[in-house]
Design a protein around this motif. Structure first.
Motif, PDB file in Angstrom:
ATOM      1  N   TRP A   1      24.409  41.740  42.460  1.00  0.00           N
ATOM      2  CA  TRP A   1      23.985  42.577  43.586  1.00  0.00           C
ATOM      3  C   TRP A   1      22.671  42.108  44.175  1.00  0.00           C
ATOM      4  O   TRP A   1      21.785  41.638  43.476  1.00  0.00           O
ATOM      5  CB  TRP A   1      23.817  44.028  43.127  1.00  0.00           C
ATOM      6  N   LYS A   2      22.559  42.304  45.478  1.00  0.00           N
ATOM      7  CA  LYS A   2      21.305  42.128  46.177  1.00  0.00           C
ATOM      8  C   LYS A   2      20.715  43.524  46.425  1.00  0.00           C
ATOM      9  O   LYS A   2      21.413  44.535  46.282  1.00  0.00           O
ATOM     10  CB  LYS A   2      21.530  41.424  47.522  1.00  0.00           C
ATOM     11  N   VAL A   3      19.461  43.543  46.842  1.00  0.00           N
ATOM     12  CA  VAL A   3      18.828  44.825  47.166  1.00  0.00           C
ATOM     13  C   VAL A   3      19.666  45.579  48.201  1.00  0.00           C
ATOM     14  O   VAL A   3      19.820  46.802  48.142  1.00  0.00           O
ATOM     15  CB  VAL A   3      17.382  44.606  47.672  1.00  0.00           C
ATOM     16  N   VAL A   4      20.234  44.820  49.143  1.00  0.00           N
ATOM     17  CA  VAL A   4      21.017  45.467  50.194  1.00  0.00           C
ATOM     18  C   VAL A   4      22.206  46.238  49.604  1.00  0.00           C
ATOM     19  O   VAL A   4      22.582  47.306  50.093  1.00  0.00           O
ATOM     20  CB  VAL A   4      21.495  44.431  51.246  1.00  0.00           C
ATOM     21  N   ASP A   5      22.773  45.715  48.519  1.00  0.00           N
ATOM     22  CA  ASP A   5      23.911  46.402  47.900  1.00  0.00           C
ATOM     23  C   ASP A   5      23.477  47.716  47.247  1.00  0.00           C
ATOM     24  O   ASP A   5      24.168  48.727  47.350  1.00  0.00           O
ATOM     25  CB  ASP A   5      24.554  45.490  46.841  1.00  0.00           C
TER      26      ASP A   5
ATOM     27  N   ASP B   1      24.887  40.738  55.780  1.00  0.00           N
ATOM     28  CA  ASP B   1      24.368  39.457  56.271  1.00  0.00           C
ATOM     29  C   ASP B   1      22.841  39.429  56.255  1.00  0.00           C
ATOM     30  O   ASP B   1      22.235  38.364  56.208  1.00  0.00           O
ATOM     31  CB  ASP B   1      24.858  39.210  57.714  1.00  0.00           C
ATOM     32  N   ASP B   2      22.249  40.597  56.306  1.00  0.00           N
ATOM     33  CA  ASP B   2      20.780  40.668  56.376  1.00  0.00           C
ATOM     34  C   ASP B   2      20.149  40.752  54.991  1.00  0.00           C
ATOM     35  O   ASP B   2      19.002  41.157  54.858  1.00  0.00           O
ATOM     36  CB  ASP B   2      20.349  41.915  57.179  1.00  0.00           C
ATOM     37  N   TRP B   3      20.898  40.403  53.949  1.00  0.00           N
ATOM     38  CA  TRP B   3      20.416  40.671  52.595  1.00  0.00           C
ATOM     39  C   TRP B   3      19.082  40.032  52.269  1.00  0.00           C
ATOM     40  O   TRP B   3      18.242  40.629  51.610  1.00  0.00           O
ATOM     41  CB  TRP B   3      21.463  40.239  51.556  1.00  0.00           C
ATOM     42  N   SER B   4      18.825  38.818  52.807  1.00  0.00           N
ATOM     43  CA  SER B   4      17.615  38.113  52.372  1.00  0.00           C
ATOM     44  C   SER B   4      16.355  38.814  52.853  1.00  0.00           C
ATOM     45  O   SER B   4      15.327  38.791  52.183  1.00  0.00           O
ATOM     46  CB  SER B   4      17.656  36.659  52.842  1.00  0.00           C
ATOM     47  N   ALA B   5      16.443  39.492  54.011  1.00  0.00           N
ATOM     48  CA  ALA B   5      15.262  40.184  54.536  1.00  0.00           C
ATOM     49  C   ALA B   5      14.830  41.320  53.604  1.00  0.00           C
ATOM     50  O   ALA B   5      13.645  41.643  53.516  1.00  0.00           O
ATOM     51  CB  ALA B   5      15.556  40.736  55.926  1.00  0.00           C
ATOM     52  N   LEU B   6      15.804  41.935  52.931  1.00  0.00           N
ATOM     53  CA  LEU B   6      15.472  43.070  52.074  1.00  0.00           C
ATOM     54  C   LEU B   6      15.044  42.633  50.675  1.00  0.00           C
ATOM     55  O   LEU B   6      14.603  43.445  49.872  1.00  0.00           O
ATOM     56  CB  LEU B   6      16.681  44.011  51.952  1.00  0.00           C
ATOM     57  N   GLU B   7      15.202  41.373  50.388  1.00  0.00           N
ATOM     58  CA  GLU B   7      15.004  40.891  49.020  1.00  0.00           C
ATOM     59  C   GLU B   7      13.528  40.687  48.678  1.00  0.00           C
ATOM     60  O   GLU B   7      13.172  40.660  47.514  1.00  0.00           O
ATOM     61  CB  GLU B   7      15.784  39.575  48.872  1.00  0.00           C
ATOM     62  N   GLU B   8      12.659  40.558  49.704  1.00  0.00           N
ATOM     63  CA  GLU B   8      11.243  40.217  49.491  1.00  0.00           C
ATOM     64  C   GLU B   8      10.522  41.284  48.664  1.00  0.00           C
ATOM     65  O   GLU B   8      10.673  42.470  48.914  1.00  0.00           O
ATOM     66  CB  GLU B   8      10.523  40.090  50.843  1.00  0.00           C
TER      67      GLU B   8
ATOM     68  N   LEU C   1      13.166  52.452  51.116  1.00  0.00           N
ATOM     69  CA  LEU C   1      13.657  51.107  50.828  1.00  0.00           C
ATOM     70  C   LEU C   1      12.734  50.412  49.821  1.00  0.00           C
ATOM     71  O   LEU C   1      13.183  49.657  48.958  1.00  0.00           O
ATOM     72  CB  LEU C   1      13.722  50.323  52.146  1.00  0.00           C
ATOM     73  N   ALA C   2      11.442  50.723  49.903  1.00  0.00           N
ATOM     74  CA  ALA C   2      10.476  50.120  48.971  1.00  0.00           C
ATOM     75  C   ALA C   2      10.808  50.543  47.533  1.00  0.00           C
ATOM     76  O   ALA C   2      10.788  49.716  46.611  1.00  0.00           O
ATOM     77  CB  ALA C   2       9.056  50.552  49.338  1.00  0.00           C
ATOM     78  N   ASP C   3      11.121  51.825  47.341  1.00  0.00           N
ATOM     79  CA  ASP C   3      11.473  52.307  45.998  1.00  0.00           C
ATOM     80  C   ASP C   3      12.771  51.662  45.502  1.00  0.00           C
ATOM     81  O   ASP C   3      12.898  51.318  44.332  1.00  0.00           O
ATOM     82  CB  ASP C   3      11.630  53.838  46.005  1.00  0.00           C
ATOM     83  N   ILE C   4      13.722  51.504  46.398  1.00  0.00           N
ATOM     84  CA  ILE C   4      15.003  50.906  46.003  1.00  0.00           C
ATOM     85  C   ILE C   4      14.800  49.441  45.608  1.00  0.00           C
ATOM     86  O   ILE C   4      15.374  48.963  44.632  1.00  0.00           O
ATOM     87  CB  ILE C   4      16.024  51.052  47.151  1.00  0.00           C
ATOM     88  N   ARG C   5      13.931  48.767  46.331  1.00  0.00           N
ATOM     89  CA  ARG C   5      13.627  47.370  46.023  1.00  0.00           C
ATOM     90  C   ARG C   5      12.949  47.260  44.656  1.00  0.00           C
ATOM     91  O   ARG C   5      13.291  46.402  43.839  1.00  0.00           O
ATOM     92  CB  ARG C   5      12.705  46.829  47.125  1.00  0.00           C
ATOM     93  N   ASP C   6      12.001  48.172  44.401  1.00  0.00           N
ATOM     94  CA  ASP C   6      11.331  48.178  43.090  1.00  0.00           C
ATOM     95  C   ASP C   6      12.329  48.499  41.979  1.00  0.00           C
ATOM     96  O   ASP C   6      12.303  47.900  40.902  1.00  0.00           O
ATOM     97  CB  ASP C   6      10.190  49.208  43.080  1.00  0.00           C
TER      98      ASP C   6
END
Lengths: 301, 143
Positions: free
Chosen positions: A99-103, A32-39, A133-138
């Protein structure tokens, strides 16, 4: 007698319930929190994470030459059976395009898929859990930039009891530590960076350590070398012991990671040759950090 | 006495002929020369004084191996004393030979383009990818 049966039956039932509860997949982040991690998410930085992570070694489509077609299906032979790493191209149907970053974070840090089931630890989340988390987002930003590949990998072919996916939950209770590394302020920034690369995305210990019968790394022999997953070769001992590799200087390690050549002019072969192609593209400072950390390991004969 | 010399001479000739027709020993000799040549070059990457003549000698060694290598993997040399050659060589002979061709082309190009320490340091690391590209697929792991 009848009471004994009832008691045994109840005990077995309790065990089954306890096993079921204990083996439950536990994603680190709520979907549910996926959008916060997407930035944010920087694909250029993500390319470096991709290189050190060696993702393509397992996920690349076999029998073709483009290393960026990540359609999966390569056969990873292990003592437990054959794993077929999945399609991680951005294809929306067969890959991870939805997939989102959260996935990705849940997959890499807790070994749990978007639909809430366990991944087998052939995906080395025992190391990837240490990624930031920063590396996973990148990394996600970079993966999204790659070509879409259609088609799915075959299902894993595993021997019982390893074929029971839920059992991975019990395995994780024993072998999967807490996510993330805490920086050690008594050490240099270079050492801390090296530890992060080696123990996190680089997942060096996964091949360079022996495993027990359940496939968990034997902690006391971490980095002391181990058989390659197919059992045909041996990944050498990386600790600074008096053996051949242990005697390499920090510069020797840096040069080997950059060129694939050992101090005596030989060429690193096997699976490591593919890793060198990745590691040679990293900044010099990262290879130096890896060498710094490896030289600091406790020597194991 | 004369006959003894004759026999010894024949035996020596035979031995020499045998040595020459031992492709495993010959290709291993080339690879050992390559390793020595690479060692000298790697030392310069790690701070040993730059010497253009040594670099060129190493490149010529690689070129020599690239030219002779393709003929040293005949079908009857798949197994033998101390060989680390993998069966994949004979299953993908054309691809295997292409690796030698690339090593030869790249070595020749660098013989022309490496003129000083700066061009050496920027250009030589790419050449070593040729080593790994072939060894990763076609040579059994060490140890």
């Amino acid at each position: 007698m009848k009471r004994l049966f009832v008691a045994l039956f109840a005990a077995a039932g309790l065990c089954a319930v306890a096993g079921w509860i204990l083996s439950a997949p536990r994603p680190l982040y709520a979907r549910d929190d996926w959008s916060a991690l997407e930035e944010g998410g920087d694909a250029t930085r993500g390319h470096e994470v991709f290189l050190i992570g060696g993702c393509q070694a397992c996920h690349v489509t076999p029998s073709q030459s483009d290393p960026l077609r990540l359609g999966g299906g390569y056969e990873l032979k292990t003592p437990f059976g054959s794993f077929y790493p999945p399609n991680i191209s951005p294809d929306p149907n067969d890959g991870i395009g939805q997939w989102k970053v959260v996935d990705l974070a849940n997959a890499l840090q807790s070994g749990v898929s978007p639909n809430g089931s366990h991944y087998y630890p052939a995906l080395p989340y025992t190391s990837y859990r240490n990624m930031t988390l920063a590396d996973i987002r990148d990394l996600m930003a970079y993966l999204r930039s790659l070509p879409k590949v259609s088609g799915r990998a075959p299902a894993h072919r595993l021997a019982f009891p390893f074929s029971v996916r839920r059992g991975v939950g019990l395995w994780k209770l024993v072998y999967l530590g807490k996510p993330g590394l805490t920086a050690d302020p008594s050490r240099s920034p270079e050492w801390n960076r090296g530890r992060y690369l080696v123990e996190g995305p680089g997942h060096c210990a996964e091949c360079h350590s022996p495993r027990d019968v359940f496939g968990g790394i034997i902690a006391s022999r971490r980095f002391a070398g181990g058989p390659t997953p197919d059992g045909k070769g041996k990944a050498p001992n990386l600790t600074p012991n008096p053996s051949r590799f242990g005697q390499w200087s920090k510069e020797d390690i840096e040069t080997a990671l950059a060129t694939g050549l050992t101090p005596d002019g030989d060429s690193l072969g096997g699976e490591m040759a593919a890793e060198i192609r990745n590691l040679s593209q990293l900044p010099d400072s990262d290879r130096a950090a890896i060498a710094e950390y490896l030289k600091s390991l406790a020597p194991i004969p | 006495m004369k006959r003894t010399f004759f026999v010894i001479g024949l035996a020596a000739l035979g031995g020499a002929a045998l040595a020459q027709s031992d492709p495993i020993a010959e290709r291993q000799g080339l690879m050992k020369a390559n390793a020595k040549a690479a060692q000298a070059v790697v030392a310069m990457l790690k701070g040993a004084p730059f010497d253009l003549a040594t670099v060129q000698a190493s490149l010529k060694t690689f070129l020599n191996a690239a030219q002779k290598g393709p003929n040293l993997f005949p079908d009857d040399s798949k197994t033998g004393e101390g060989t680390h050659a993998l069966p994949a060589i004979w299953e993908n002979k054309a691809d295997f030979i292409a690796h030698f061709a690339k090593l030869g082309d790249d070595s020749t190009a660098l013989l022309g383009s490496i003129k000083d320490e700066a061009s050496f340091k920027s250009q030589i690391p790419d050449l070593f990818k040729d080593c790994g590209a072939c060894h990763g697929t076609y040579r059994a792991k060490l140890e």
